[in-house]
Design an enzyme around this catalytic site. Structure first.
Site, PDB file in Angstrom:
ATOM      1  N   HIS A  62       0.853  -1.195   0.000  1.00  0.00           N
ATOM      2  CA  HIS A  62       0.000   0.000   0.000  1.00  0.00           C
ATOM      3  C   HIS A  62       0.888   1.245   0.000  1.00  0.00           C
ATOM      4  O   HIS A  62       1.983   1.215   0.565  1.00  0.00           O
ATOM      5  CB  HIS A  62      -0.839  -0.070   1.283  1.00  0.00           C
ATOM      6  CG  HIS A  62      -1.955   0.902   1.372  1.00  0.00           C
ATOM      7  ND1 HIS A  62      -1.780   2.219   1.731  1.00  0.00           N
ATOM      8  CD2 HIS A  62      -3.280   0.754   1.171  1.00  0.00           C
ATOM      9  CE1 HIS A  62      -2.950   2.836   1.753  1.00  0.00           C
ATOM     10  NE2 HIS A  62      -3.878   1.972   1.410  1.00  0.00           N
TER      11      HIS A  62
ATOM     12  N   ASP B  49       3.042  -3.833   8.148  1.00  0.00           N
ATOM     13  CA  ASP B  49       1.761  -3.147   8.026  1.00  0.00           C
ATOM     14  C   ASP B  49       0.670  -4.197   8.234  1.00  0.00           C
ATOM     15  O   ASP B  49       0.449  -5.057   7.377  1.00  0.00           O
ATOM     16  CB  ASP B  49       1.721  -2.532   6.616  1.00  0.00           C
ATOM     17  CG  ASP B  49       0.336  -2.062   6.210  1.00  0.00           C
ATOM     18  OD1 ASP B  49      -0.640  -2.342   6.921  1.00  0.00           O
ATOM     19  OD2 ASP B  49       0.245  -1.417   5.153  1.00  0.00           O
TER      20      ASP B  49
ATOM     21  N   GLN C 275      -4.546  -4.883   7.090  1.00  0.00           N
ATOM     22  CA  GLN C 275      -5.530  -5.838   6.557  1.00  0.00           C
ATOM     23  C   GLN C 275      -5.438  -7.201   7.242  1.00  0.00           C
ATOM     24  O   GLN C 275      -6.234  -8.091   6.948  1.00  0.00           O
ATOM     25  CB  GLN C 275      -5.348  -6.021   5.037  1.00  0.00           C
ATOM     26  CG  GLN C 275      -5.587  -4.773   4.222  1.00  0.00           C
ATOM     27  CD  GLN C 275      -7.023  -4.246   4.314  1.00  0.00           C
ATOM     28  OE1 GLN C 275      -7.953  -4.928   4.751  1.00  0.00           O
ATOM     29  NE2 GLN C 275      -7.216  -3.002   3.913  1.00  0.00           N
TER      30      GLN C 275
ATOM     31  N   LYS D 193     -10.625  -0.607  10.568  1.00  0.00           N
ATOM     32  CA  LYS D 193     -10.782  -1.757   9.674  1.00  0.00           C
ATOM     33  C   LYS D 193     -11.184  -3.007  10.447  1.00  0.00           C
ATOM     34  O   LYS D 193     -11.443  -4.047   9.871  1.00  0.00           O
ATOM     35  CB  LYS D 193      -9.488  -2.010   8.905  1.00  0.00           C
ATOM     36  CG  LYS D 193      -9.142  -0.856   7.951  1.00  0.00           C
ATOM     37  CD  LYS D 193      -7.971  -1.182   7.093  1.00  0.00           C
ATOM     38  CE  LYS D 193      -7.393   0.016   6.381  1.00  0.00           C
ATOM     39  NZ  LYS D 193      -8.206   0.485   5.263  1.00  0.00           N
TER      40      LYS D 193
ATOM     41  N   CYS E 267      -4.801   2.302  -3.684  1.00  0.00           N
ATOM     42  CA  CYS E 267      -3.538   2.802  -3.109  1.00  0.00           C
ATOM     43  C   CYS E 267      -2.401   1.810  -3.321  1.00  0.00           C
ATOM     44  O   CYS E 267      -1.517   1.667  -2.459  1.00  0.00           O
ATOM     45  CB  CYS E 267      -3.685   3.123  -1.618  1.00  0.00           C
ATOM     46  SG  CYS E 267      -4.749   4.516  -1.311  1.00  0.00           S
TER      47      CYS E 267
END
Ligand SMILES: Cc1ncc(COP(=O)(O)O)c(C=O)c1O
Length: 423
Positions: free
Chosen positions: A121, A207, A210, A233, A380
């Protein structure tokens, strides 16, 4: 059996209609919906306890301070971390910026290499590009394979090529465009060997934006230096997130933001800062209601159990792949089969696809007309889309309240695309 229908009743927004159709919300990778428990926790905070935290010698300030610390504890526990390892930020993007500024600007020099990935991303690319521009460090990039997985062979070659110059590896745990689950623990082990071999302190930034909504995360066992997440999220409110940093590393980092809350002694010309790890990164008034809401989301998910959530999510992903594979105009991005017959699919959260001959914005608009909310564009991840040779894709993404019946509505919507465009 996982009862998504029952969980749906906890999410008031899911009973609304759009364009006269029941809402089919398949845009969860962008942001998830919030259960009543999260909404109630925030309302209760503002209606009963609101006051600024710390230093207030009155009942409400005490209650607010307790809510602040209790929430931090709940969130940290959810991720298998200590409360002192939880640095609160606004979102994953801010987490990467914090690490690039606080750690990066003091640790990275022109001799160093930052290893990034082609599937990441922009939030896990641009802060490191900026850091490289400031320090003259070199960027190296791990590609992904034809089947949408991180190229582990190339990654190992790059570790060797960078050798003692390797300062940072920054990767996503789960790709927001391919759905791929990257083998974070395995890469952490490779990096542990790398550090040992070259006697360096290469850092690993992950990261988890997700991954946190779909997978159990045990920070203490992952072996990473920085793990970033966004509450919104994973059923929590917008505007709050965290980066998890092991205590020993956190103690070495200078504060990111300066001002009230994190100081020890201040004169008009100088200041010293408190050692307390929890406080040193909390400059200014924190988002207590956000933390309270996020803690409620963690409790909601923990009650269901993240392994159950993960299992159900994989079922949804597999079912979507199965249904979309029957539509000849559709190309699915990312892994569609396990790498080996005895392995798992290694994919969670979403299925992005390209509809041949129809722009993803048109696909999304037609889906919207039947009540289906999906995302279209490059999500993104421009480098990823460039590599795949497509300008944009359409992404259906899931949560624990997504049902197989909703996937049928998605397919009905895609049949309408075919009827409209004749392809
Ligand atoms: C993989 C990944 N990383 C980072 C982000 C950025 O998250 P936020 O907008 O909450 O900072 C996203 C958001 O979509 C994402 O999917």
């Amino acid at each position: 059996m996982f009862n998504a229908e029952a969980y749906r009743r906890d999410f008031p927004i899911l009973s609304r209609q759009v364009h006269g159709q029941p809402l089919v919300y398949l845009d969860n990778a962008a942001t998830s919906q919030k259960p009543q428990a999260v909404i109630d926790a925030i309302v209760e905070y503002y209606t009963q306890h609101n006051a600024n935290v710390h230093r207030g010698v009155h009942q409400l300030s005490d209650e607010s301070t307790t809510a602040f610390h209790d929430s931090r504890r709940v969130i940290a526990e959810f991720f298998g971390a200590k409360p002192s390892e939880l640095v609160i930020v606004r979102n994953t993007t801010e987490a990467a910026n914090l690490v690039a500024r606080s750690w990066g600007e003091q640790a990275v020099t022109a001799d160093d290499v930052l290893l990034l990935s082609e599937m990441d991303h922009h939030s896990n690319l641009v802060p490191w590009q900026q850091l490289a521009a400031k320090t003259q460090a070199q960027i190296m990039v791990v590609p992904f394979t034809e089947t949408g997985r991180l190229d582990m062979g190339r990654l190992q070659q790059l570790l060797t090529e960078a050798g003692a110059r390797l300062k940072l590896v920054a990767l996503s745990h789960v790709s927001n465009a391919l759905g791929t689950v990257n083998p974070i623990a395995e890469i952490a082990e490779l990096l542990a060997d790398h550090r040992h071999q070259y006697q360096v302190s290469t850092r690993f930034f992950v990261d988890g934006a997700q991954a946190a909504p779909h997978l159990p995360i045990e920070f203490a066992k992952l072996g990473v230096d920085f793990y970033a997440v966004s509450a919104h999220k994973m059923l929590g409110p917008m505007g709050i997130g965290a980066v998890l940093i092991p205590e020993a590393l956190l103690a070495e980092l200078p504060p990111f933001l300066y001002g009230g809350g994190m100081i020890d002694v201040v004169t008009t010309h100088t200041a010293t800062f408190i050692d307390d790890l929890e406080e040193r990164f909390t400059a200014g008034t924190p988002d207590v209601a956000g933390l309270v809401g996020w803690a409620a989301a963690c409790q909601y998910l923990a009650k269901i159990g993240m392994s159950q959530v993960a299992k159900y999510d994989v079922e949804l992903v597999e079912l979507t792949i199965q249904k979309l594979s029957q539509l000849p105009a559709i190309t699915i991005l990312g892994p569609t089969k396990p790498e080996k017959s005895d392995q798992e699919l290694g994919r969670v959260g979403s299925v992005s696809f390209v509809y041949k001959g129809v722009h993803s914005h048109d696909v999304s608009q037609i889906l919207d007309s039947v009540g289906v909310a999906v995302r279209s564009g490059h999500h993104c991840t421009m480098p990823l889309h460039v590599k795949l040779g497509v300008a944009a894709s359409t992404r259906a993404s899931f949560q624990l309240y997504t049902t197989p019946a909703e996937l049928d509505v998605l397919v009905t919507g895609l049949e309408k695309v075919k009827a409209t465009f004749g392809v």
